[in-house]
Design a protein around this motif. Sequence first.
Motif, mmCIF file in Angstrom:
data_model
loop_
_atom_site.group_PDB
_atom_site.id
_atom_site.type_symbol
_atom_site.label_atom_id
_atom_site.label_comp_id
_atom_site.label_asym_id
_atom_site.label_seq_id
_atom_site.Cartn_x
_atom_site.Cartn_y
_atom_site.Cartn_z
ATOM 1 N N GLY A 31 -4.787 15.455 -2.267
ATOM 2 C CA GLY A 31 -5.491 15.071 -3.490
ATOM 3 C C GLY A 31 -4.593 15.034 -4.709
ATOM 4 N N GLY A 32 -3.454 15.688 -4.631
ATOM 5 C CA GLY A 32 -2.529 15.703 -5.758
ATOM 6 C C GLY A 32 -1.488 14.600 -5.714
ATOM 7 N N LEU A 33 -1.573 13.712 -4.714
ATOM 8 C CA LEU A 33 -0.578 12.654 -4.554
ATOM 9 C C LEU A 33 -1.127 11.306 -5.010
ATOM 10 C CD1 LEU A 33 0.756 13.571 -0.987
ATOM 11 C CD2 LEU A 33 1.600 14.363 -3.201
ATOM 12 N N SER A 34 -0.257 10.481 -5.550
ATOM 13 C CA SER A 34 -0.640 9.132 -5.985
ATOM 14 C C SER A 34 -0.431 8.155 -4.833
ATOM 15 C CB SER A 34 0.203 8.714 -7.199
ATOM 16 O OG SER A 34 -0.151 7.414 -7.622
ATOM 17 N N ILE A 35 -1.458 8.060 -3.971
ATOM 18 C CA ILE A 35 -1.368 7.223 -2.766
ATOM 19 C C ILE A 35 -2.687 6.483 -2.542
ATOM 20 C CG2 ILE A 35 0.388 8.584 -1.553
ATOM 21 C CD1 ILE A 35 -1.889 10.061 -0.105
ATOM 22 N N ASP A 36 -2.622 5.487 -1.662
ATOM 23 C CA ASP A 36 -3.806 4.699 -1.315
ATOM 24 C C ASP A 36 -4.317 5.005 0.084
ATOM 25 O OD1 ASP A 36 -3.527 3.082 -3.756
ATOM 26 O OD2 ASP A 36 -1.781 2.232 -2.733
ATOM 27 N N GLY A 37 -3.477 5.612 0.913
ATOM 28 C CA GLY A 37 -3.885 5.877 2.279
ATOM 29 C C GLY A 37 -3.041 6.947 2.937
ATOM 30 N N ILE A 38 -3.517 7.413 4.105
ATOM 31 C CA ILE A 38 -2.778 8.391 4.900
ATOM 32 C C ILE A 38 -2.654 7.868 6.326
ATOM 33 C CG2 ILE A 38 -3.347 10.428 3.542
ATOM 34 C CD1 ILE A 38 -5.606 11.047 5.416
ATOM 35 N N VAL A 39 -1.538 8.177 6.950
ATOM 36 C CA VAL A 39 -1.266 7.743 8.316
ATOM 37 C C VAL A 39 -1.042 8.982 9.170
ATOM 38 C CG1 VAL A 39 0.103 6.220 9.784
ATOM 39 C CG2 VAL A 39 -0.088 5.734 7.328
ATOM 40 N N SER A 40 -1.748 9.071 10.282
ATOM 41 C CA SER A 40 -1.635 10.239 11.158
ATOM 42 C C SER A 40 -1.264 9.810 12.575
ATOM 43 C CB SER A 40 -2.950 11.025 11.188
ATOM 44 O OG SER A 40 -3.955 10.280 11.848
ATOM 45 N N GLY A 57 5.153 -2.531 6.608
ATOM 46 C CA GLY A 57 5.596 -2.835 5.248
ATOM 47 C C GLY A 57 4.949 -1.961 4.198
ATOM 48 N N PHE A 58 4.311 -0.866 4.620
ATOM 49 C CA PHE A 58 3.724 0.067 3.667
ATOM 50 C C PHE A 58 4.829 0.767 2.876
ATOM 51 C CE2 PHE A 58 -0.299 0.997 6.429
ATOM 52 C CZ PHE A 58 -0.767 -0.284 6.145
ATOM 53 N N GLU A 59 4.504 1.166 1.664
ATOM 54 C CA GLU A 59 5.411 1.980 0.869
ATOM 55 C C GLU A 59 5.109 3.448 1.193
ATOM 56 O OE1 GLU A 59 6.605 2.930 -3.796
ATOM 57 O OE2 GLU A 59 4.966 1.530 -3.345
ATOM 58 N N VAL A 60 5.953 4.025 2.024
ATOM 59 C CA VAL A 60 5.740 5.424 2.415
ATOM 60 C C VAL A 60 6.317 6.311 1.320
ATOM 61 C CG1 VAL A 60 6.122 7.204 4.145
ATOM 62 C CG2 VAL A 60 5.847 4.810 4.854
ATOM 63 N N MET A 76 0.840 -1.200 0.000
ATOM 64 C CA MET A 76 0.000 0.000 0.000
ATOM 65 C C MET A 76 0.871 1.243 0.000
ATOM 66 S SD MET A 76 -2.960 1.219 2.659
ATOM 67 C CE MET A 76 -4.216 0.207 1.891
ATOM 68 N N ARG A 77 0.564 2.175 -0.880
ATOM 69 C CA ARG A 77 1.290 3.448 -0.942
ATOM 70 C C ARG A 77 0.613 4.455 -0.025
ATOM 71 N NH1 ARG A 77 0.338 4.593 -7.037
ATOM 72 N NH2 ARG A 77 -1.672 3.962 -6.206
ATOM 73 N N VAL A 78 1.379 5.031 0.909
ATOM 74 C CA VAL A 78 0.784 5.952 1.866
ATOM 75 C C VAL A 78 1.604 7.231 1.981
ATOM 76 C CG1 VAL A 78 -0.228 4.078 3.227
ATOM 77 C CG2 VAL A 78 2.023 4.997 3.865
ATOM 78 N N ALA A 79 0.935 8.253 2.495
ATOM 79 C CA ALA A 79 1.597 9.479 2.928
ATOM 80 C C ALA A 79 1.413 9.566 4.435
ATOM 81 C CB ALA A 79 0.979 10.705 2.258
ATOM 82 N N VAL A 80 2.454 9.989 5.120
ATOM 83 C CA VAL A 80 2.378 10.181 6.564
ATOM 84 C C VAL A 80 2.281 11.669 6.851
ATOM 85 C CG1 VAL A 80 3.604 9.935 8.755
ATOM 86 C CG2 VAL A 80 3.657 8.069 7.085
ATOM 87 N N LEU A 81 1.256 12.056 7.615
ATOM 88 C CA LEU A 81 1.132 13.456 8.029
ATOM 89 C C LEU A 81 2.234 13.718 9.043
ATOM 90 C CD1 LEU A 81 -2.757 13.726 8.392
ATOM 91 C CD2 LEU A 81 -1.312 14.008 6.358
#
Length: 225
Positions: free
Chosen positions: A83-92, A24-27, A1-6
């Motif tokens: 919204g401009g990022l190619s990701i599947d999830g966000i982690v906060s 094992g997420f792809e950050v 899973m591709r994620v962005a971390v806040l």
Amino acid sequence: MRVAVLYSGGKDSNYALYWALEQGFEVKYLVSMVSESDESYMYHVPNIHLTELQARAIGISLVKGFTSGEKEKEVEDMKIVLGGLSIDGIVSGALASEYQKRRVDRMAKELGLESFAPAWHRDPVDYMRELIDIFDIVVVGTAAYGLDERWLGREIDEKALEELVKLNGKYKIHVAGEGGEFETFVRDAPFFKARIVFDEVEKRWDECSYSGVLEVKRAHLEKKG
């Protein structure tokens, strides 16, 4: 899973990143929101400029968003960035703030993303003990009676945690600072390729509001090992 971390640079966002990597997420990105307001409802403010140095130490791309800090609008500002990022999830790093978590979850749903908050409703004392074992954490902001100027720049270790527990009993200070009682900065973590060293700092203390900030004016990366 591709994620962005806040990512604010503090203990909670670094724990969110630590957890995501352990899963094992792809950050793909660290996302830092820079607020013009010191009274932001959503975002960490002290030393947010140093997330650039942390991102270099970690080796993950940093995406910065900017907001005036206006209540509710600051959530929409972050939504535009994500919204401009190619990701599947966000982690906060949400721990106990219903205000923050509800808004992050809603924003994720509107963007079709999964929302993760690995520290959510953790016992604060157990949580802090785990963080102390993993990170090098320093206090960079205080805003609660009982946390005087001496806390600025202090490392969060077992002794500091013992004092926070006592202050919780006396003044109801949240042990993990979730009510804004204190703000932190992580200088080193297992996923840092280099540690951060403060070269020049300035304590700014306001006796009237019984609050203060440790402003880091210069810092550098130092190789580990």
